[in-house]
Structures are given as structure tokens and as C-alpha cells.
Design a protein around this motif. Sequence first.
Motif, PDB file in Angstrom:
ATOM      1  N   ARG A   1       0.846  -1.182   0.000  1.00  0.00           N
ATOM      2  CA  ARG A   1       0.000   0.000   0.000  1.00  0.00           C
ATOM      3  C   ARG A   1       0.886   1.238   0.000  1.00  0.00           C
ATOM      4  NH1 ARG A   1      -2.351   0.291   6.270  1.00  0.00           N
ATOM      5  NH2 ARG A   1      -0.344   0.631   7.297  1.00  0.00           N
ATOM      6  N   VAL A   2       0.286   2.364  -0.318  1.00  0.00           N
ATOM      7  CA  VAL A   2       0.997   3.633  -0.251  1.00  0.00           C
ATOM      8  C   VAL A   2       0.165   4.607   0.568  1.00  0.00           C
ATOM      9  CG1 VAL A   2       2.215   3.323  -2.440  1.00  0.00           C
ATOM     10  CG2 VAL A   2      -0.018   4.456  -2.425  1.00  0.00           C
ATOM     11  N   ALA A   3       0.849   5.536   1.201  1.00  0.00           N
ATOM     12  CA  ALA A   3       0.181   6.616   1.918  1.00  0.00           C
ATOM     13  C   ALA A   3       0.363   7.897   1.118  1.00  0.00           C
ATOM     14  CB  ALA A   3       0.764   6.782   3.314  1.00  0.00           C
ATOM     15  N   PHE A   4      -0.746   8.528   0.752  1.00  0.00           N
ATOM     16  CA  PHE A   4      -0.701   9.852   0.148  1.00  0.00           C
ATOM     17  C   PHE A   4      -0.737  10.861   1.292  1.00  0.00           C
ATOM     18  CE2 PHE A   4      -1.855   7.488  -3.575  1.00  0.00           C
ATOM     19  CZ  PHE A   4      -1.377   8.232  -4.644  1.00  0.00           C
ATOM     20  N   VAL A   5       0.354  11.599   1.457  1.00  0.00           N
ATOM     21  CA  VAL A   5       0.485  12.547   2.562  1.00  0.00           C
ATOM     22  C   VAL A   5       0.332  13.965   2.025  1.00  0.00           C
ATOM     23  CG1 VAL A   5       1.953  13.373   4.438  1.00  0.00           C
ATOM     24  CG2 VAL A   5       2.082  10.968   3.712  1.00  0.00           C
ATOM     25  N   ASP A   6      -0.610  14.705   2.596  1.00  0.00           N
ATOM     26  CA  ASP A   6      -0.787  16.110   2.237  1.00  0.00           C
ATOM     27  C   ASP A   6       0.254  16.919   3.004  1.00  0.00           C
ATOM     28  OD1 ASP A   6      -1.566  18.668   1.647  1.00  0.00           O
ATOM     29  OD2 ASP A   6      -3.691  18.356   2.083  1.00  0.00           O
ATOM     30  N   ALA A   7       1.325  17.300   2.305  1.00  0.00           N
ATOM     31  CA  ALA A   7       2.440  17.984   2.951  1.00  0.00           C
ATOM     32  C   ALA A   7       2.263  19.493   2.989  1.00  0.00           C
ATOM     33  CB  ALA A   7       3.745  17.634   2.234  1.00  0.00           C
ATOM     34  N   GLY A   8       1.097  19.978   2.610  1.00  0.00           N
ATOM     35  CA  GLY A   8       0.870  21.423   2.624  1.00  0.00           C
ATOM     36  C   GLY A   8       0.809  21.996   4.030  1.00  0.00           C
ATOM     37  N   ASP A   9       0.287  21.222   4.979  1.00  0.00           N
ATOM     38  CA  ASP A   9       0.219  21.652   6.373  1.00  0.00           C
ATOM     39  C   ASP A   9       1.423  21.073   7.108  1.00  0.00           C
ATOM     40  OD1 ASP A   9      -0.316  22.322   8.967  1.00  0.00           O
ATOM     41  OD2 ASP A   9      -2.279  21.341   9.066  1.00  0.00           O
ATOM     42  N   ARG A  10       2.473  21.852   7.261  1.00  0.00           N
ATOM     43  CA  ARG A  10       3.699  21.336   7.862  1.00  0.00           C
ATOM     44  C   ARG A  10       3.554  21.056   9.350  1.00  0.00           C
ATOM     45  NH1 ARG A  10       8.923  24.394   5.176  1.00  0.00           N
ATOM     46  NH2 ARG A  10       8.462  23.862   2.997  1.00  0.00           N
ATOM     47  N   GLU A  11       2.579  21.676   9.982  1.00  0.00           N
ATOM     48  CA  GLU A  11       2.385  21.441  11.413  1.00  0.00           C
ATOM     49  C   GLU A  11       1.687  20.114  11.678  1.00  0.00           C
ATOM     50  OE1 GLU A  11       3.796  23.389  13.619  1.00  0.00           O
ATOM     51  OE2 GLU A  11       4.527  24.598  11.928  1.00  0.00           O
ATOM     52  N   ARG A  12       0.860  19.664  10.745  1.00  0.00           N
ATOM     53  CA  ARG A  12       0.101  18.431  10.949  1.00  0.00           C
ATOM     54  C   ARG A  12      -0.202  17.775   9.597  1.00  0.00           C
ATOM     55  NH1 ARG A  12      -2.768  16.006  15.006  1.00  0.00           N
ATOM     56  NH2 ARG A  12      -4.713  14.943  14.457  1.00  0.00           N
ATOM     57  N   PRO A  13       0.798  17.160   8.959  1.00  0.00           N
ATOM     58  CA  PRO A  13       0.552  16.506   7.666  1.00  0.00           C
ATOM     59  C   PRO A  13      -0.396  15.320   7.835  1.00  0.00           C
ATOM     60  CG  PRO A  13       2.910  16.789   8.097  1.00  0.00           C
ATOM     61  CD  PRO A  13       2.199  17.053   9.378  1.00  0.00           C
ATOM     62  N   ARG A  14      -1.423  15.268   7.020  1.00  0.00           N
ATOM     63  CA  ARG A  14      -2.401  14.182   7.088  1.00  0.00           C
ATOM     64  C   ARG A  14      -2.182  13.207   5.937  1.00  0.00           C
ATOM     65  NH1 ARG A  14      -4.626  18.686   9.245  1.00  0.00           N
ATOM     66  NH2 ARG A  14      -5.936  18.433  11.105  1.00  0.00           N
ATOM     67  N   TYR A  15      -2.520  11.940   6.180  1.00  0.00           N
ATOM     68  CA  TYR A  15      -2.260  10.900   5.189  1.00  0.00           C
ATOM     69  C   TYR A  15      -3.512  10.054   4.962  1.00  0.00           C
ATOM     70  CZ  TYR A  15      -1.897   7.935   9.333  1.00  0.00           C
ATOM     71  OH  TYR A  15      -2.163   7.287  10.509  1.00  0.00           O
ATOM     72  N   THR A  16      -3.563   9.432   3.779  1.00  0.00           N
ATOM     73  CA  THR A  16      -4.637   8.503   3.416  1.00  0.00           C
ATOM     74  C   THR A  16      -4.010   7.251   2.827  1.00  0.00           C
ATOM     75  OG1 THR A  16      -6.051  10.389   2.860  1.00  0.00           O
ATOM     76  CG2 THR A  16      -6.773   8.220   2.112  1.00  0.00           C
ATOM     77  N   TRP A  17      -4.417   6.085   3.316  1.00  0.00           N
ATOM     78  CA  TRP A  17      -3.884   4.820   2.816  1.00  0.00           C
ATOM     79  C   TRP A  17      -4.572   4.419   1.515  1.00  0.00           C
ATOM     80  CZ3 TRP A  17       0.499   3.572   4.672  1.00  0.00           C
ATOM     81  CH2 TRP A  17       0.813   3.734   6.022  1.00  0.00           C
ATOM     82  N   VAL A  18      -3.774   3.905   0.577  1.00  0.00           N
ATOM     83  CA  VAL A  18      -4.282   3.437  -0.715  1.00  0.00           C
ATOM     84  C   VAL A  18      -3.627   2.097  -1.027  1.00  0.00           C
ATOM     85  CG1 VAL A  18      -4.440   3.921  -3.187  1.00  0.00           C
ATOM     86  CG2 VAL A  18      -4.619   5.795  -1.545  1.00  0.00           C
TER      87      VAL A  18
END
Length: 257
Positions: A171-188
Motif C-alpha cells: 500500500r501507499v500513503a498519500f500525505v498532504d504535505a501542505g500543512d507542515r504542522e500536521r501533515p495528514r495521510y490517506t492509505w491506498v
Amino acid sequence: MKHRGRHRRRRRGRALRATLAGTALALTAAATMITTSQATDADDPGPLKPLTASAETTPLRLTEHDVPRAALDRLSASMGRPVGVRTVLADPDGALRDAADCTADDRRALPVEPAAARAYCWPDEATEGWRPGAVTTSGDADDDGRWGEHRVVVSGWSRADASGDGDGPARVAFVDAGDRERPRYTWVLLAVPVDGGRDYRGLGSAVSGMVWYQDKLLVTAGRGEDSALYVYDVDRIQRAAAPGTSPGRGPGGPSAA
């Protein structure tokens, strides 16, 4: 022309997010290229030796095996309209922890020289039983470093088997790196269509190499997957949110378990 193409992707992402909900958990493979390699394992292997005989060069050629478009369309017809990266990022599974909140073991794994300017760690419950692999970013995919308006990191993982090797589903995690204080991820889940697109299975390999090039995610697989290079279309992400014990279609619907 390039800017026009990027705007088209953004408009499509907004429309899909408005009509679809839930976590995207399965990628459909677009093509597979098989390759083998030869190398000499020694401290001083000497100069490169040209390969001229056809018996030597034939095994090194790439052979492309397309997944028929009809199979991809059949899979989409049964699972719902595919979505893109923007929709995936809009429904995160969790957030990375800042380095200050990481364990001592995690911090000891950071490079000494050069020192990391910023670091994060994964929640233990999100990665228990999984082995990390390759990493790529939207900086590889597009020259402005973004996919649409997002800066994205893609992190590859594979389920460890009883021996500790990562040869289970990948699987891969798509990480939204726009928020450097709290990057959020979604598993695919990385999936492979089977039975003409009537079902799918998980990619059973460690993710040893990966690069995001334009709208394709290229993933190298190990011997369990015939040492293949799998090509995934990041605009063909399918939803698979039903509970299950293994990836594929089950009584409750498509599962990425």
C-alpha cells in the motif's frame, strides 16, 4: 498547454469530491513491464562487460503487458467512478506526529549529517506489522512541485510476513504535505485487476522503488511479482471501504483489508 492540462485536473477533482465520499483504497494497474538484471557481487567487479550475443541481451529487454481497457472499465463499473488524488487527500486516515512527539527510537533513526530540517513519524497503530519502502513526491510528478494545489508525499509500505519480509499486500500513503504542522495521510492499496476486471488482488511485494511521473505512479515489485515494474494511473483510484480479511471483492463489497 501544460497549464491548461493542470487546470483540467483541478476541475475534475472538485467535481468528483462533490459526488463521491469515503476513503479511496485501491489503485488499478495500467500496465506491467517485466525486466531482469545481472550483476556481479564483489569488492572489485572490474570493468563493465558489453553484452553482444542475443542470448545475453534477450532476458534484459522490457516486455510490456497492458491491462485491457475493458478490464479497467469493468472494475470501475462495479466499484464506482474512479477518483483522483485530491479526493483521496480530502478524506485522511490520520496525521503524522511532529519530531518532538516521536519516540526516542524514531529520533535516533534521524540522519546525523546533514541534520534533518523537519521530521515526522507515523503513529504506531497505523504501521504495526508493515515495513516501509520507497518514497516519491509531487516534486517528481510536476515541475512546480505540486499536484493541483497540493504538495504531496507518497510513502510505500508492505505487510510483513511471518519471516519479517515485506512480501504481503502493498500500500501507499498519500500525505498532504501542505500543512507542515500536521501533515495528514490517506492509505491506498496497490491492486492488480484479475479475471478480466471482475475482481482484484493486492500487489504482493515489498515496495523497493517508486517514482511519480506526471499522472503515473511506477512501482518496482520483487520476485513474488515476477520482478515487475507496475504502472498505476493516479486518476483511476477506486473506493474499497467494505470490511474484509483480504483485498478483493467480498460479501460486503470491495475490500482493501
